[in-house]
Every structure is written in C-alpha cells, then in structure tokens.
Design a protein around this motif. Structure first.
Motif, PDB file in Angstrom:
ATOM      1  N   GLN A   1       0.840  -1.192   0.000  1.00 32.36           N
ATOM      2  CA  GLN A   1       0.000   0.000   0.000  1.00 32.36           C
ATOM      3  C   GLN A   1       0.874   1.241   0.000  1.00 32.36           C
ATOM      4  O   GLN A   1       1.935   1.269   0.628  1.00 32.36           O
ATOM      5  CB  GLN A   1      -0.881   0.045   1.258  1.00 32.36           C
TER       6      GLN A   1
ATOM      7  N   GLY B   1      -8.511   4.130  -0.906  1.00 24.40           N
ATOM      8  CA  GLY B   1      -9.635   4.601  -0.116  1.00 24.40           C
ATOM      9  C   GLY B   1      -9.152   5.069   1.229  1.00 24.40           C
ATOM     10  O   GLY B   1      -8.084   4.665   1.695  1.00 24.40           O
ATOM     11  N   GLY B   2      -9.925   5.939   1.811  1.00 21.90           N
ATOM     12  CA  GLY B   2      -9.556   6.432   3.125  1.00 21.90           C
ATOM     13  C   GLY B   2     -10.670   7.259   3.703  1.00 21.90           C
ATOM     14  O   GLY B   2     -11.804   7.211   3.229  1.00 21.90           O
TER      15      GLY B   2
ATOM     16  N   ARG C   1     -10.630  10.726  10.152  1.00 25.05           N
ATOM     17  CA  ARG C   1     -10.694   9.799  11.284  1.00 25.05           C
ATOM     18  C   ARG C   1     -11.407  10.435  12.475  1.00 25.05           C
ATOM     19  O   ARG C   1     -11.474  11.668  12.605  1.00 25.05           O
ATOM     20  CB  ARG C   1      -9.293   9.396  11.732  1.00 25.05           C
TER      21      ARG C   1
ATOM     22  N   LEU D   1      -5.454   8.158   3.547  1.00 27.78           N
ATOM     23  CA  LEU D   1      -5.931   7.069   2.694  1.00 27.78           C
ATOM     24  C   LEU D   1      -4.782   6.155   2.328  1.00 27.78           C
ATOM     25  O   LEU D   1      -3.617   6.434   2.655  1.00 27.78           O
ATOM     26  CB  LEU D   1      -6.627   7.598   1.433  1.00 27.78           C
ATOM     27  N   ALA D   2      -5.122   5.060   1.682  1.00 31.66           N
ATOM     28  CA  ALA D   2      -4.099   4.134   1.207  1.00 31.66           C
ATOM     29  C   ALA D   2      -4.451   3.707  -0.209  1.00 31.66           C
ATOM     30  O   ALA D   2      -5.618   3.442  -0.507  1.00 31.66           O
ATOM     31  CB  ALA D   2      -4.019   2.920   2.136  1.00 31.66           C
TER      32      ALA D   2
HETATM   33  N1  ASP Z   1      -6.096   1.517   6.251  1.00 34.05           N
HETATM   34  C1  ASP Z   1      -7.111   1.592   5.251  1.00 34.05           C
HETATM   35  C2  ASP Z   1      -7.068   0.356   4.370  1.00 34.05           C
HETATM   36  O1  ASP Z   1      -6.121  -0.397   4.411  1.00 34.05           O
HETATM   37  C3  ASP Z   1      -6.967   2.767   4.368  1.00 34.05           C
HETATM   38  C4  ASP Z   1      -7.149   4.059   5.107  1.00 34.05           C
HETATM   39  O2  ASP Z   1      -8.232   4.296   5.659  1.00 34.05           O
HETATM   40  O3  ASP Z   1      -6.210   4.840   5.096  1.00 34.05           O
HETATM   41  O4  ASP Z   1      -7.984   0.126   3.605  1.00 34.05           O
END
Ligand code: ASP
Length: 596
Positions: free
Chosen positions: A234, A490-491, A494, A536-537
């Motif tokens: 990622q 997606g992200g 928070r 996001l990732a």
């Molecule tokens: N950690 C989340 C995922 O792996 C991505 C994120 O919300 O940054 O889908």
C-alpha cells in the motif's frame, strides 16, 4: 564496473566507438563463417558479430550457449541498410566483437527465452529468476519502480515524511484474518503481521508529524479466490489539519502527476465525484466503471400493482430493488443463447432469473415487444417502462427483482459483462471519487452493524446525532478513488474525539472492556491532544497492474505467491525444526504427513 553501456542504449550516435557490454546470450546464430550473438541485459538487446580473423575470440563465440553470462568488448558500427531491425532500440547498429569473456556458463533453461513458448505459471514461478529475464516481465517491474519514484517525489515535494511502522504488531481490525507470529520471549503470545499501518499512522499524527507516507507491505490471510495476494503493498498516507476536500485535491493531484509523468496521459482535472448511493443506484457498484455507458434504472414504483409476484412482491418491499438495465441494440446483438448464459451468470450473485423485454418496434405498442413476462404487464406499465428506460427499437431490457443486495450485485456485474462483450467501452481512463459512504452495513449473519470502511472512520458532523439513534442512515467522511471499475485507494477523515470513538465501538458491539483491552492505546492517544486528521491508502499492485496493462497482480510483483498462498520458488511455507517449536512453546496439532 565492467559495463560501459547497456545493450538497449546503443544507437547510431555511438558509431565507431569502443564499448563494453555485460549480459546474457539471448540467441546465437552461425552464418557460414560469421557468428552472431544477441546479448540481452535489463535494458534490451544488441547484436554482436564475431569474424573468424580473431581466431581466439571466434572460438569462444563458437562455444557459448543460451543464457551464458558474458562480457564483450567491441566497436559499434552501422548495420548494412538491409539488415536494420526496427523492432529493437539498437536495431540500426551492431557491435563488432573484439574480446569475449565468459563470466559464467548456464545449463539449458527450463523454458526458452529466445522464442515464444507457452509455459505454465507454476513453472514460471518456480524459476521466477529466469521468467523475470523476459523483457515483458522486466518492463513491468521497471515501470513499477518509476511509479514509486514519481509518487515519492510528489509526496516529498508536498512535505510528507516517510516513516516506517512495525511489522510485528497487534491484530488490526481491518476485517480479514491475521497472519500470526509466535513470540519466543512471551511464549503463548502472538504478534500479528499488519493488515495495514492504520493505527500507527494515526498515532504519528497524534505525535505531531503532520504528513506521513510509507510504501508499506500489508498482510491478509484471505482465501485467494480473486486476484489477491497474501502480502501486498500500500501507498499509505495520513495528514493532520486537512479536511477531506483538501486531501482529495492533493491525492488526485498525485495520481494525475503520476499518469502524466509515466504514461503521458492527462487525467481529468478535477476527478468527478459521485455519492455511494448514486454509484449503487445507477451502476450497481461502489466502484463504477464509467467507461461502460449502460445504467441501471429503478422501476419498482411501476411494478407494485402488476399481477406478477416476482416483480410486485419486491416492488413493495423497501429492502428490495426492482431495476432495469437497457442494452442499446441488445435485441439485435444478443442471441437466445447469450441471454441464457447471462441468466446463469447473474445466478452467481444469487439472482433467481433474468427477465427481459426485446424491443422490436415501439410504434406497434406491445405487439412490437417480445418477452415471456409481457402478458403480466398492463399497457400503461409497458409504456411507462419504455419511457423510463429510454428504449429504442432494437434494444434489449433486462430486469432484476430481489433483495437490494442481490439486484445490485447481479445487475452491476451484468452491466460490466455486457459492456465488455459488446465492446461498448468509451474512453481509456475514467477516474472518479466515490463519497458519502454509510458508516455501517448490517451483517445479517452476525446480526449486528459492521463498519463499511473501518472503525476509525469519522461520521459526518451533521450526522453525529444519527450515530446513536439511526446508525443505518449515518454517513461517514470516507472517500474512495476508483479507476476503470477498480478501487485504487480509499480512506477517510478519522475520529479524533474519544467519545465518538467509544460510541462507534458501542454500535459495532464492542463493549467498553473489550475496547479498553484492544484499543486502550488509541483511546489514550485521543485523550492527549489528537489533531483532526485523515488519510488514505492506495493499492500499489493494482495501480501498477492498471498502468502496465497486466492481466494479474502476480505479473507486477517480483516474487508473488500462488493461489494457495505458497511460494513456488523457495517452498514457503515449510515445516520447521522441532527445536524451534519447543522454544516457541508451540505444538502442532496436525503433524504433516510423513513426519514425526
Ligand atoms: N487503512 C485503510 C485500508 O487499508 C486505508 C485508510 O483508511 O487509510 O484500507
């Protein structure tokens, strides 16, 4: 270094120059007294000629075979007019070989590299180090490297810090099964390999780093039905003091920059945005492929009173959908057999059938239509259906009527399939953002709410009151970037307030004790000055796959695993020395056949 030039870099400008090449013998040809060697390195091929007047060198050239590793000194010269090879970069020149050193010889490879051969993937993976010598494979890894370089540059320029997070950690609640690693120093306890660096990147924001990225390996022990890998990469990103608007602008900027630099493709600016509800409604997918011009149309309101239970029952049920999919010219292009095949296809998604109407001639009213269900539909319904779907002569209209999830998935997949089958794709690259996701989805099997994204995603401020009282209608601050029907990344924004995080845990059925036990460190961090943050990732493997046009993510990974999550090359996973198990305090319940 021995090498002065890569084979693929040689061209007319070097005419007359002495150079040194290092590489592999790709092909050897004996042309009545002259020997030609095609030498290959990671940048391409070059043709080297050996004349018999240098007897010693000629004798060596006579002896070498495919895949020998050689070092050659020689002189670049233009090829005679008729011998130019336009297919390779160095095709206008050749090298007259003066000295040929064999650095290592090689056995005949398990599959030939100098001609096309249909090799099974198991063999390719078993001998990956040879498979990767094939230019089309090397090309993909080289492009992958350019992609990560471009992304790093963009993020560096925008003030992101590359910070590493642990590989040995606690189980993360991203929803998949964890890979576990037994601890020797805490016998009976286990680490989990990260499914993503999610909580660590949030903690880096609490620590004040402001903008973080990492090209991070992630691990998920899932059944590898589709094109998945147990370990994948990622591009993981997190920011503080930016809202979703600013994050989306910066991130699509990164992808636009990447496509412009690496593929010379200009992506739209800005990317279009679409709500989750609209994506599901019009495209039957939360990652719509906008290249396909077909759309789903809701017709439940027309069907409530028809004398046909298959339609009228779901039409009256708010948990169901009755939906049409018009295929322009489908009546002409699709045969009875095609329709039968599509009926089977939607069955995979739980659809019990696939009703359709063939539109022959609208001017003739119902006489001009053809369908086994026509007899159940009164004239005014037929007319309204034709109007609502925008039917034209020659079209075919498919119908789905069932639980909303079944109709969405079945017609969503049918839309893609028909689009490809009939060659309807428009445009090459169609990115978009999908936004306004619900916070939760009801899991019928577990009879509880589950996070649509993950439990750390913030609800929309204006929906905060719904969190406790109407969780099903509470929307989140999540966003997905979609390209050609693939989720690139997606992200979300928070949760940065402890009470909100506790309420989300509560809705997910995680009680206070469990929350403290599993996420105490996060709740603590939220107490000690947590800035508003989000990120996001991106899935790097998917991104590279799309950009290289590869058919599988295995083709853009140097050493991928098989569908059963094994490494053909090294034989991992494997049994271990019993002494190691004793040290770890681990006993294997089911010994492998043929051992202890
Ligand atoms: N950690 C989340 C995922 O792996 C991505 C994120 O919300 O940054 O889908």
């Amino acid at each position: 270094m021995m090498r002065s030039h890569y084979c693929g870099q040689l061209n007319e400008s070097l005419d007359g120059q002495e150079i040194t090449l290092c590489g592999w013998v790709h092909r050897r040809r004996d042309h009545g007294g002259v020997i030609f060697l095609d030498i290959r390195d990671r940048e391409g091929l070059a043709q080297v000629v050996f004349d018999p007047d240098r007897a010693e060198t000629f004798a060596v050239a006579d002896r070498v075979r495919s895949e020998f590793v050689v070092c050659i000194r020689g002189k670049v010269r233009l090829r005679p007019a008729g011998a130019v090879n336009p297919n390779i970069a160095s095709g206008a020149i050749e090298v007259l070989g003066y000295v040929l050193d064999v650095l290592n010889d090689a056995e005949t490879p398990p599959f030939p590299l100098n001609e096309y051969s249909d090799v099974g993937e198991e063999t390719r993976l078993r001998y990956r180090f040879i498979d990767l010598r094939r230019p089309e494979m090397a090309e993909k890894l080289k492009l992958r490297s350019r992609i990560t370089a471009s992304i790093r540059r963009y993020l560096d320029e925008n003030g992101f810090l590359d910070v590493e997070t642990p590989i040995l950690g606690r189980p993360t609640p991203e929803g998949a099964r964890d890979y576990l690693v037994p601890s020797r120093t805490h016998a009976g306890n286990f680490f989990a390999l990260p499914q993503s660096p999610q909580l660590f990147k949030q903690l880096l924001m609490v620590a004040g780093f402001d903008r973080y990225y990492q090209i991070a390996k992630c691990f998920r022990d899932e059944d590898l039905r589709a094109d998945r890998q147990p370990e994948f990469t990622q591009i993981d990103i997190e920011t503080s003091f930016m809202d979703e608007e600013q994050i989306m602008v910066m991130m699509e900027g990164m992808i636009r920059h990447l496509f412009a630099q690496v593929l010379e493709v200009a992506l739209p600016n800005p990317f279009p945005r679409m709500s989750y509800a609209e994506a599901i409604g019009r495209y039957g997918s939360d990652k719509p492929d906008l290249r396909i011009p077909l759309e789903l149309v809701e017709v439940a309101d027309l069907m409530t009173a028809v004398d046909f239970k298959v339609f009228s029952a779901p039409a009256a049920d708010p948990k169901c959908r009755v939906t049409a999919l018009r295929v322009p010219q489908g009546g002409e292009k699709l045969s009875r057999k095609d329709i039968d095949d599509y009926t089977k296809f939607v069955g995979i998604y739980g659809a019990k059938g696939l009703a359709y109407i063939k539109v022959n001639d609208l001017a003739q009213g119902r006489e001009g239509l053809q369908s086994p269900i026509l007899k159940f539909l009164p004239d005014e319904v037929v007319t309204a259906l034709m109007q609502r779907t925008g039917a034209q002569n020659g079209d075919l209209i498919f119908f789905g009527a069932d639980k909303a999830k079944v109709v969405t998935e079945a017609l969503g997949a049918l839309r893609i399939k028909v689009g490809h089958d009939l060659g309807l794709l428009e445009g090459q690259w169609r990115p978009l953002w999908v936004v306004d996701f619900p916070m939760f989805e009801f899991d019928d099997k577990e009879n509880r709410w589950v996070s649509l994204h993950h439990p750390f995603t913030a609800p929309k401020e204006e929906h905060l009151d719904k969190l406790a009282h109407d969780p099903g209608n509470c929307l989140s601050r999540a966003y997905d970037m979609v390209l050609n029907g693939t989720e690139l990344g997606g992200g979300s924004m928070r949760i940065y307030r402890k009470e909100v995080q506790q309420e989300v845990f509560h809705q997910l059925g995680i009680d206070q004790l469990e929350a403290e036990e599993k996420f105490g460190f996060l709740l603590d961090a939220l107490k000690y000055g947590c800035p508003p943050h989000g990120g996001l990732a991106f899935g790097l493997d998917r991104l590279v796959m799309l950009m290289t046009g590869a058919k599988s993510i295995r083709d853009v990974m140097a050493f991928p695993k098989t569908q059963s999550a094994a490494c053909m090359l090294t034989g991992a996973p494997s049994t271990v020395n019993p002494k190691q198990l004793v040290e770890l305090g681990v006993r294997v319940a089911k010994p492998v056949k043929g051992e202890g």
